[in-house]
Enzyme design. Structure first.
Site, PDB file in Angstrom:
ATOM      1  N   ASP A  15     -50.138 -21.516 -50.134  1.00  0.00           N
ATOM      2  CA  ASP A  15     -49.572 -21.487 -51.499  1.00  0.00           C
ATOM      3  C   ASP A  15     -49.126 -22.791 -51.860  1.00  0.00           C
ATOM      4  OD1 ASP A  15     -49.789 -18.864 -51.449  1.00  0.00           O
ATOM      5  OD2 ASP A  15     -47.892 -18.738 -50.285  1.00  0.00           O
ATOM      6  N   HIS A  43     -55.361 -18.004 -55.009  1.00  0.00           N
ATOM      7  CA  HIS A  43     -55.718 -19.339 -55.527  1.00  0.00           C
ATOM      8  C   HIS A  43     -55.384 -19.318 -57.167  1.00  0.00           C
ATOM      9  CE1 HIS A  43     -57.918 -20.850 -51.811  1.00  0.00           C
ATOM     10  NE2 HIS A  43     -56.822 -20.633 -51.684  1.00  0.00           N
ATOM     11  N   THR A 302     -49.544 -10.419 -53.141  1.00  0.00           N
ATOM     12  CA  THR A 302     -48.967  -9.209 -52.691  1.00  0.00           C
ATOM     13  C   THR A 302     -47.627  -9.190 -53.854  1.00  0.00           C
ATOM     14  OG1 THR A 302     -47.465 -10.477 -51.228  1.00  0.00           O
ATOM     15  CG2 THR A 302     -49.349  -9.469 -50.266  1.00  0.00           C
ATOM     16  N   ARG A 304     -45.019 -10.565 -53.395  1.00  0.00           N
ATOM     17  CA  ARG A 304     -43.617 -10.825 -52.522  1.00  0.00           C
ATOM     18  C   ARG A 304     -42.954 -11.832 -52.779  1.00  0.00           C
ATOM     19  NH1 ARG A 304     -45.891  -9.767 -46.416  1.00  0.00           N
ATOM     20  NH2 ARG A 304     -47.593 -10.998 -47.120  1.00  0.00           N
TER      21      ARG A 304
HETATM   22  P1  IMP Z   1     -53.375 -12.230 -43.139  1.00  0.00           P
HETATM   23  O1  IMP Z   1     -54.014 -13.361 -43.507  1.00  0.00           O
HETATM   24  O2  IMP Z   1     -53.282 -11.209 -44.363  1.00  0.00           O
HETATM   25  O3  IMP Z   1     -53.609 -11.424 -41.671  1.00  0.00           O
HETATM   26  O4  IMP Z   1     -51.745 -12.540 -43.037  1.00  0.00           O
HETATM   27  C1  IMP Z   1     -51.478 -13.341 -41.895  1.00  0.00           C
HETATM   28  C2  IMP Z   1     -50.024 -14.483 -42.292  1.00  0.00           C
HETATM   29  O5  IMP Z   1     -50.626 -15.072 -43.427  1.00  0.00           O
HETATM   30  C3  IMP Z   1     -49.144 -13.439 -43.094  1.00  0.00           C
HETATM   31  O6  IMP Z   1     -47.766 -14.096 -43.032  1.00  0.00           O
HETATM   32  C4  IMP Z   1     -49.319 -13.799 -44.514  1.00  0.00           C
HETATM   33  O7  IMP Z   1     -48.367 -13.517 -45.466  1.00  0.00           O
HETATM   34  C5  IMP Z   1     -49.923 -15.118 -44.534  1.00  0.00           C
HETATM   35  N1  IMP Z   1     -50.819 -15.195 -45.649  1.00  0.00           N
HETATM   36  C6  IMP Z   1     -52.065 -14.840 -45.857  1.00  0.00           C
HETATM   37  N2  IMP Z   1     -52.730 -15.482 -46.806  1.00  0.00           N
HETATM   38  C7  IMP Z   1     -51.983 -16.160 -47.467  1.00  0.00           C
HETATM   39  C8  IMP Z   1     -51.977 -16.780 -48.688  1.00  0.00           C
HETATM   40  O8  IMP Z   1     -53.141 -16.890 -49.464  1.00  0.00           O
HETATM   41  N3  IMP Z   1     -50.845 -17.439 -49.020  1.00  0.00           N
HETATM   42  C9  IMP Z   1     -49.641 -17.329 -48.218  1.00  0.00           C
HETATM   43  N4  IMP Z   1     -49.593 -16.627 -47.148  1.00  0.00           N
HETATM   44  C10 IMP Z   1     -50.625 -15.978 -46.867  1.00  0.00           C
END
Ligand code: IMP
Length: 424
Positions: A15, A43, A302, A304
């Site tokens: 991010d 993005h 998400t 969040r």
């Molecule tokens: P996953 O990639 O969905 O399996 O998530 C693994 C970790 O990476 C978690 O902490 C997510 O919140 C974080 N995460 C995944 N994609 C992003 C993104 O695009 N931005 C920020 N955090 C991300």
């Protein structure tokens, strides 16, 4: 123009504003490729076409002359890709130039359900994933039971593979997680329909990359997240399931490492993180809420609230080193405009000891940040269009960050619009 290959990677926890930089650089780019991750990316791009949160499509899509590819190292939900393309088309963005590697893996409906139930089952080691099925899709890839985009075009291959993978996942879902099984016939029908709708976009990227490298094209490899969420180099196990590094860019795009010319690391002027894992500079107070509010720090995928903290030079220097960053791009400088003083973390204290190297995540979680306090500039930077337009203290802040991270600054973001990135 001479051939150039630029990798854009994050240098915090994701991010950082990579999408905005890639959108800007892509105005003069021939080929833009995502090399890892999938719909977990969010993005944000604001330009003449509108305000977008791209999850899958590379940010080069707004240049109609730029070929965009979801590379071999990515995992893609075809239904989400079709929806994202439909939305772009609705906003008059040309989408004919979007392709997917035939070797990229398909994120299936069962991956999304597994992502949720498996993360819930991790207890204190819950990762807080985006729930987009990323981890389970990469798990299938490594287990050699994944479905690739090429398979979507071959019904008999698809049938055989689905029988094996569904036998495994349905047993897991019903017996371990008390979930209903997935219907093989329905999944097969969905896969064939995705294949039909995407068949002109599913390509072998090898000749495309070869031709681009041999004909002096300008190439951008667009990263997602950062090495802090890398499977090998990040805060394991609070990581994603791919390699968001420059080395990962070579693997996931098929561009040989020796052809990479430039590696731009992107960092916010402060820090944010979504999901669990160590973050010594996190602000769990009114200042954290204030920065979250000012910076609009809510997850693009998400929704969040993001965890917010001060700039951590131990983290960014480590990530820049792992990537071999040639340049750094600092984003969202304007969010700090009103502050009187700005702390920057230059070291940690752990059990009375001073630490200047990134420690193991177990220790990192217990580290106390040591701050250098820099003076704020307390005036707006949003109208600045060159480095000289910035207040003296803002320039001093940037210079100090570059010095601590040991990488020269390429550009500075002072607002969300394309013309609010100052290239140095
Ligand atoms: P996953 O990639 O969905 O399996 O998530 C693994 C970790 O990476 C978690 O902490 C997510 O919140 C974080 N995460 C995944 N994609 C992003 C993104 O695009 N931005 C920020 N955090 C991300």
């Amino acid at each position: 123009m001479a051939r150039s290959v630029t990798v854009v990677v994050g240098t915090q926890w994701g991010d950082e504003g990579k999408g905005k930089l890639v959108d800007l650089l892509s105005t003069e780019t021939d080929l833009c490729m995502r090399f890892q991750g999938g719909g977990n990316a969010g993005h944000t791009v604001i330009n003449n076409y509108g305000d977008f949160k791209l999850h899958l499509v590379p940010c080069g899509i707004f240049n109609p002359d730029c070929m965009c590819i979801m590379g071999t190292g990515t995992v893609v939900d075809p239904q989400d890709l079709l929806s994202e393309l439909a939305n772009l088309k609705q906003h008059s963005v040309a989408i004919d130039n979007l392709f997917v590697s035939d070797r990229a893996h398909v994120v299936m409906p069962y991956h999304k359900l597994l992502d949720k139930v498996e993360d819930d089952a991790r207890g204190v080691y819950r990762v807080g994933t985006t729930g987009r099925g990323i981890g389970p899709a990469y798990t299938d890839k490594v287990a050699r039971i994944g479905i690739r985009f090429h398979d979507l075009l071959h019904e008999s291959v698809l049938r055989d593979k689905l029988t094996v993978v569904l036998r495994h996942h349905n047993a897991l879902l019903t017996h371990i997680y008390n979930q209903p099984p997935f219907d093989e016939a329905q999944i097969l029908a969905d896969c064939l329909s995705w294949g039909e709708q995407l068949k002109t976009r599913i390509v072998d990227t090898v000749p495309i990359v070869r031709s681009a490298l041999h004909s002096d094209k300008t190439i951008i490899l667009e990263g997602q997240l950062s090495a802090m969420k890398d499977l090998d180099w990040g805060s394991y196990p609070f990581v994603t399931s791919s390699s968001p590094t420059a080395a990962g860019a070579a693997v996931g795009s098929g561009i040989p490492p020796r052809d990479i010319d430039r590696i731009i690391g992107v960092a916010k002027a402060y820090s944010t993180q979504v999901g669990t894992g160590p973050m010594p500079t996190e602000l769990q107070d009114a200042m954290g809420d204030h920065l979250r509010q000012l910076g609009g720090e809510y997850g693009a995928t998400t929704g969040r609230p993001r965890r917010v903290g001060w700039f951590d030079t131990i983290v960014t220097r480590y990530v820049a080193e792992i990537n071999g960053c040639t340049d750094i791009s600092i984003t969202k400088l304007d969010i700090l405009d009103t502050l009187e003083e700005i702390p920057v973390c230059t070291a940690y204290r752990y059990q009375g000891e001073l630490i200047t190297e990134l420690p193991d995540p177990v220790l990192h979680d217990k580290c106390e940040p040591i701050y250098e306090i820099l003076p704020g500039w307390q005036q707006s930077t949003r109208e600045a269009r060159s480095l000289q337009d910035l207040p003296r203290n803002a320039r001093a802040y940037l210079e100090r960050l570059a010095e601590l991270v040991q990488v020269p600054i390429h550009s500075v973001g002072v607002g969300p619009e394309r013309n609010q990135t100052l290239i140095i």
